[in-house]
Design an enzyme around this catalytic site. Sequence first.
Site, PDB file in Angstrom:
ATOM      1  N   CYS A 126      -1.418   2.067 -12.841  1.00  0.00           N
ATOM      2  CA  CYS A 126      -1.377   1.722 -11.416  1.00  0.00           C
ATOM      3  C   CYS A 126      -0.617   0.437 -11.119  1.00  0.00           C
ATOM      4  O   CYS A 126      -0.286   0.154  -9.971  1.00  0.00           O
ATOM      5  CB  CYS A 126      -2.796   1.629 -10.851  1.00  0.00           C
ATOM      6  SG  CYS A 126      -3.751   3.148 -11.064  1.00  0.00           S
ATOM      7  N   HIS A 259      -2.404  -2.398  -4.583  1.00  0.00           N
ATOM      8  CA  HIS A 259      -2.538  -1.034  -5.077  1.00  0.00           C
ATOM      9  C   HIS A 259      -3.641  -0.340  -4.288  1.00  0.00           C
ATOM     10  O   HIS A 259      -4.735  -0.879  -4.105  1.00  0.00           O
ATOM     11  CB  HIS A 259      -2.869  -1.054  -6.570  1.00  0.00           C
ATOM     12  CG  HIS A 259      -3.352   0.248  -7.102  1.00  0.00           C
ATOM     13  ND1 HIS A 259      -2.691   1.434  -6.887  1.00  0.00           N
ATOM     14  CD2 HIS A 259      -4.456   0.569  -7.838  1.00  0.00           C
ATOM     15  CE1 HIS A 259      -3.343   2.422  -7.460  1.00  0.00           C
ATOM     16  NE2 HIS A 259      -4.418   1.919  -8.041  1.00  0.00           N
ATOM     17  N   ASN A 289      -5.709   7.436  -4.275  1.00  0.00           N
ATOM     18  CA  ASN A 289      -5.078   6.583  -5.278  1.00  0.00           C
ATOM     19  C   ASN A 289      -3.944   7.374  -5.928  1.00  0.00           C
ATOM     20  O   ASN A 289      -4.199   8.313  -6.684  1.00  0.00           O
ATOM     21  CB  ASN A 289      -6.126   6.164  -6.310  1.00  0.00           C
ATOM     22  CG  ASN A 289      -5.577   5.253  -7.391  1.00  0.00           C
ATOM     23  OD1 ASN A 289      -4.375   5.130  -7.563  1.00  0.00           O
ATOM     24  ND2 ASN A 289      -6.473   4.635  -8.136  1.00  0.00           N
TER      25      ASN A 289
END
Length: 332
Positions: A126, A259, A289
């Site tokens: 990520c 993020h 996500n």
Amino acid sequence: MSASSTSSPRYSRILGTGSFLPPQRLSNAELSERLARDGIETSDEWIVERTGIRARHFAAPEVTSSDLALPAARAALESAGITAEDIDLIIVATSTPDMVFPSTAALLQRKLGVAGCAAFDVQAVCSGFVYALTVADAMIKSGAASKALVVGAEVFSRILDFKDRTTCVLFGDGAGAVVLGASETPGILASELHADGRHVDILCVPGQVAGGAVTGHPFLKMDGQGVFKLAVSVLEKVARSVLEKAGKTDADIDWLIPHQANIRIMQGTAKKLRMSLDKLIVTVDEHGNTSAASIPLALDAAVRSGKIQRGQTVLLEGVGGGFTWGAVLLDF
């Protein structure tokens, strides 16, 4: 006087942004119905309360990360006012590559119809886009490249265990891209990257291909509480570090793009930086996500909506499996 001593400093700036989401949008209610068929209980209320996620996009079975990266890259190139032939560096951040090798970047290069420039993948989960952007910035500053295509692209739906409601509701598929170009004025003001392999086990996919079969565990595993505690701590520290490097303070940040993992982590980071939540760019509610794609997706959405304007100061932050984290402070 030598030529090197008279030349102007070389910097990099974002010239254009782009993104792409696969057409299939799955709301929490729709995902809950799908899970219920396998006896897994969850609900829209449960997911929203814990994550802030309301929907995500899943790619069709035949669609790969490079397939998602292609329209995102084309949109970024159009936004920058250049063509693929002008690019001399392609970096793709992904944890879900099309194949073991070659790189997803090389496959994207072929789909763009160009050849010759350097093309490689970055794997920092990520944090991948922050890592890739930092590498591209360094290569442009050194003169190794002049125009770089930096992409985050993921098909995380392929590595989700749909019998684990604590993880399968969190992730989605998508791609985001930027074109980074050489400039006489600073665009990327400061960046910093970190990793701590001692925390590998809290977020991982511990499978591998061996002897023609997948060995180990091929699905994502996560210690949610462990990730949460570590993420909030390291994001504040790295944010303050890049601000100090750039000679800036919390008050100089116009927009924060963390993020897009969990609204609680994102809001917690903003509060630690004494920022109004109005300055927090949020797309996790609609995208879930998307790992390395999440920051460039959110950046492109904010630029195209008119929120982020030229000349504003933007802080990008990523944190992910590895355990990796980093930040980029930029003048957009």
